[in-house]
Design a protein around this motif. Structure first.
Motif, PDB file in Angstrom:
ATOM      1  N   LEU A   8       0.825  -1.203   0.000  1.00 16.90           N
ATOM      2  CA  LEU A   8       0.000   0.000   0.000  1.00 16.90           C
ATOM      3  C   LEU A   8       0.865   1.261   0.000  1.00 16.90           C
ATOM      4  O   LEU A   8       0.619   2.208  -0.762  1.00 16.90           O
ATOM      5  N   THR A   9       1.893   1.277   0.842  1.00 12.95           N
ATOM      6  CA  THR A   9       2.793   2.438   0.912  1.00 12.95           C
ATOM      7  C   THR A   9       3.506   2.644  -0.415  1.00 12.95           C
ATOM      8  O   THR A   9       3.586   3.767  -0.920  1.00 12.95           O
ATOM      9  N   ARG A  10       4.011   1.563  -0.988  1.00  9.64           N
ATOM     10  CA  ARG A  10       4.715   1.663  -2.279  1.00  9.64           C
ATOM     11  C   ARG A  10       3.777   2.185  -3.367  1.00  9.64           C
ATOM     12  O   ARG A  10       4.159   3.042  -4.173  1.00  9.64           O
ATOM     13  N   LYS A  15       2.225   6.356  -7.132  1.00  7.91           N
ATOM     14  CA  LYS A  15       1.146   7.147  -7.725  1.00  7.91           C
ATOM     15  C   LYS A  15       1.429   8.643  -7.568  1.00  7.91           C
ATOM     16  O   LYS A  15       1.247   9.421  -8.508  1.00  7.91           O
ATOM     17  N   ALA A  16       1.899   9.038  -6.390  1.00  8.99           N
ATOM     18  CA  ALA A  16       2.215  10.449  -6.169  1.00  8.99           C
ATOM     19  C   ALA A  16       3.401  10.881  -7.026  1.00  8.99           C
ATOM     20  O   ALA A  16       3.380  11.966  -7.623  1.00  8.99           O
ATOM     21  N   ALA A  17       4.428  10.053  -7.121  1.00 13.05           N
ATOM     22  CA  ALA A  17       5.607  10.401  -7.924  1.00 13.05           C
ATOM     23  C   ALA A  17       5.228  10.563  -9.389  1.00 13.05           C
ATOM     24  O   ALA A  17       5.670  11.507 -10.055  1.00 13.05           O
ATOM     25  N   ILE A  18       4.390   9.666  -9.898  1.00 10.06           N
ATOM     26  CA  ILE A  18       3.947   9.769 -11.294  1.00 10.06           C
ATOM     27  C   ILE A  18       3.082  11.008 -11.480  1.00 10.06           C
ATOM     28  O   ILE A  18       3.263  11.768 -12.435  1.00 10.06           O
ATOM     29  N   ASP A  27      13.939  16.206  -8.247  1.00  6.93           N
ATOM     30  CA  ASP A  27      12.621  16.671  -8.693  1.00  6.93           C
ATOM     31  C   ASP A  27      11.644  16.817  -7.534  1.00  6.93           C
ATOM     32  O   ASP A  27      10.660  17.550  -7.624  1.00  6.93           O
ATOM     33  N   ILE A  28      11.875  16.099  -6.441  1.00 13.30           N
ATOM     34  CA  ILE A  28      10.920  16.090  -5.330  1.00 13.30           C
ATOM     35  C   ILE A  28      10.844  17.465  -4.698  1.00 13.30           C
ATOM     36  O   ILE A  28      11.844  18.046  -4.291  1.00 13.30           O
ATOM     37  N   ASP A  29       9.613  17.986  -4.661  1.00 16.07           N
ATOM     38  CA  ASP A  29       9.362  19.335  -4.161  1.00 16.07           C
ATOM     39  C   ASP A  29       8.068  19.323  -3.358  1.00 16.07           C
ATOM     40  O   ASP A  29       7.034  18.842  -3.845  1.00 16.07           O
ATOM     41  N   ALA A  30       8.113  19.846  -2.149  1.00 16.82           N
ATOM     42  CA  ALA A  30       6.941  19.840  -1.265  1.00 16.82           C
ATOM     43  C   ALA A  30       5.761  20.580  -1.877  1.00 16.82           C
ATOM     44  O   ALA A  30       4.616  20.119  -1.796  1.00 16.82           O
ATOM     45  N   THR A  31       6.017  21.702  -2.511  1.00 13.93           N
ATOM     46  CA  THR A  31       4.942  22.498  -3.105  1.00 13.93           C
ATOM     47  C   THR A  31       4.244  21.732  -4.223  1.00 13.93           C
ATOM     48  O   THR A  31       3.017  21.752  -4.327  1.00 13.93           O
ATOM     49  N   VAL A  32       5.024  21.061  -5.041  1.00  7.74           N
ATOM     50  CA  VAL A  32       4.449  20.280  -6.147  1.00  7.74           C
ATOM     51  C   VAL A  32       3.587  19.148  -5.594  1.00  7.74           C
ATOM     52  O   VAL A  32       2.479  18.905  -6.064  1.00  7.74           O
ATOM     53  N   LEU A  33       4.089  18.459  -4.571  1.00  7.89           N
ATOM     54  CA  LEU A  33       3.314  17.373  -3.965  1.00  7.89           C
ATOM     55  C   LEU A  33       2.021  17.908  -3.358  1.00  7.89           C
ATOM     56  O   LEU A  33       0.944  17.343  -3.574  1.00  7.89           O
ATOM     57  N   GLN A  34       2.107  19.003  -2.633  1.00  9.53           N
ATOM     58  CA  GLN A  34       0.901  19.568  -2.005  1.00  9.53           C
ATOM     59  C   GLN A  34      -0.100  20.033  -3.060  1.00  9.53           C
ATOM     60  O   GLN A  34      -1.307  19.869  -2.887  1.00  9.53           O
ATOM     61  N   ARG A  35       0.377  20.591  -4.157  1.00  7.38           N
ATOM     62  CA  ARG A  35      -0.515  21.026  -5.238  1.00  7.38           C
ATOM     63  C   ARG A  35      -1.216  19.823  -5.862  1.00  7.38           C
ATOM     64  O   ARG A  35      -2.411  19.847  -6.114  1.00  7.38           O
ATOM     65  N   TYR A  54      -1.278   9.642   1.669  1.00  7.88           N
ATOM     66  CA  TYR A  54      -0.330   9.732   0.556  1.00  7.88           C
ATOM     67  C   TYR A  54       0.862  10.600   0.945  1.00  7.88           C
ATOM     68  O   TYR A  54       2.011  10.245   0.698  1.00  7.88           O
ATOM     69  N   GLN A  55       0.569  11.747   1.543  1.00  2.14           N
ATOM     70  CA  GLN A  55       1.636  12.657   1.948  1.00  2.14           C
ATOM     71  C   GLN A  55       2.546  11.991   2.974  1.00  2.14           C
ATOM     72  O   GLN A  55       3.776  12.070   2.871  1.00  2.14           O
ATOM     73  N   ALA A  56       1.959  11.309   3.958  1.00  2.00           N
ATOM     74  CA  ALA A  56       2.755  10.649   5.003  1.00  2.00           C
ATOM     75  C   ALA A  56       3.628   9.547   4.408  1.00  2.00           C
ATOM     76  O   ALA A  56       4.797   9.400   4.791  1.00  2.00           O
ATOM     77  N   SER A  57       3.091   8.780   3.470  1.00  2.00           N
ATOM     78  CA  SER A  57       3.872   7.709   2.841  1.00  2.00           C
ATOM     79  C   SER A  57       5.089   8.280   2.129  1.00  2.00           C
ATOM     80  O   SER A  57       6.206   7.769   2.276  1.00  2.00           O
ATOM     81  N   PHE A  58       4.873   9.339   1.360  1.00  2.42           N
ATOM     82  CA  PHE A  58       5.979   9.940   0.613  1.00  2.42           C
ATOM     83  C   PHE A  58       6.994  10.562   1.569  1.00  2.42           C
ATOM     84  O   PHE A  58       8.212  10.424   1.393  1.00  2.42           O
ATOM     85  N   LYS A  59       6.491  11.226   2.597  1.00  2.00           N
ATOM     86  CA  LYS A  59       7.378  11.863   3.572  1.00  2.00           C
ATOM     87  C   LYS A  59       8.203  10.812   4.321  1.00  2.00           C
ATOM     88  O   LYS A  59       9.394  10.987   4.541  1.00  2.00           O
ATOM     89  N   GLU A  60       7.571   9.698   4.708  1.00  2.00           N
ATOM     90  CA  GLU A  60       8.290   8.627   5.395  1.00  2.00           C
ATOM     91  C   GLU A  60       9.385   8.030   4.505  1.00  2.00           C
ATOM     92  O   GLU A  60      10.475   7.707   4.979  1.00  2.00           O
ATOM     93  N   PHE A  61       9.082   7.900   3.214  1.00  2.28           N
ATOM     94  CA  PHE A  61      10.072   7.397   2.268  1.00  2.28           C
ATOM     95  C   PHE A  61      11.274   8.340   2.219  1.00  2.28           C
ATOM     96  O   PHE A  61      12.430   7.896   2.301  1.00  2.28           O
TER      97      PHE A  61
END
Length: 171
Positions: A8-10, A15-18, A27-35, A54-61
Motif C-alpha cells: 500500500l505504501t509503495r 502514484k504520487a511520484a507519477i 525533482d521532489i518538491d513539497a509544493t508540487v506534492l501539495q498542489r 499519501y503525503q505521510a507515505s511519501f514523507k516517510e520514504f
C-alpha cells in the motif's frame, strides 16, 4: 511491516511520484506534492484523510532515505498534514443493539464467508462485541488465548497482534 502495508505504501508513493512527475530525487518538491494532493481532493479522487496518507507515505520514504544517508536532506521534512475534520466522508457510529441482533441472526443462518461458517461468524461477532477486539486480534486467538478456569475468565492477546503492541488481557 506487513506485506500489505508495504504494498500500500509503495503504491501511494509511486502514484504520487507519477502524478507529480518526480523522476529523480532532485525533482521532489513539497509544493508540487501539495498542489497535486489538492488537485486530487478537488477532483473528488481523495478525501482529506486519504490525502494525508499519501503525503505521510511519501514523507516517510524521504525520511528513510535521509536517515540511511542515501540523500543529503528530506525535502518534505516540514510538510504538515491537513485538518481531516474539514472533510468527514463517513460518520462513524456504534451499532444499535437491534442491528447487532439482526447481524448475529443473519450470520447464524448465513453461508460461508472467508472460509468461516455462518454460526462460527456469529460467535466471532459476539466475542468481538464483548471484548472490543479487532479483526486481526481475533484472528490471532488460539485455545491457549482463553483462560476460562480462573476466578475471572479472560482472553489474552499477545503483544505482536495487539493494536497497542502490548499484551492485552480482557476479562
Amino acid at each position: 511491516d506487513s506485506p500489505k502495508h508495504i504494498k500500500l505504501t509503495r503504491t501511494r508513493i509511486e502514484k504520487a511520484a507519477i502524478g507529480c512527475r518526480f523522476v529523480v530525487w532532485t525533482d521532489i518538491d513539497a509544493t508540487v506534492l501539495q498542489r497535486w494532493l489538492a488537485e486530487q481532493r478537488s477532483n473528488g479522487e481523495f478525501g482529506a484523510k486519504t490525502s494525508n496518507y499519501y503525503q505521510a507515505s511519501f514523507k516517510e520514504f524521504c525520511t528513510w532515505l535521509e536517515s540511511s544517508r542515501s540523500v543529503p536532506c528530506n525535502p518534505l521534512r516540514f510538510v504538515q498534514p491537513i485538518n481531516c475534520a474539514t472533510d468527514v466522508r463517513r460518520q462513524r457510529r456504534s451499532i444499535s443493539s437491534e442491528e447487532f441482533e439482526r447481524l448475529v441472526a443473519a450470520a447464524t443462518v448465513g453461508t460461508e464467508v472467508q472460509c468461516m461458517a455462518g454460526p462460527d461468524r456469529a460467535i466471532l461477532y459476539i466475542l468481538a462485541a464483548w471484548t472490543g477486539l479487532r479483526r486481526q486480534e481475533l484472528a490471532s486467538l488460539t485455545t491457549a488465548s482463553f483462560e476460562l478456569d480462573s476466578a475471572e475468565p479472560k482472553v489474552i492477546v499477545d503483544a505482536a497482534y495487539s493494536k497497542r503492541r502490548r499484551k492485552d488481557v480482557i476479562p
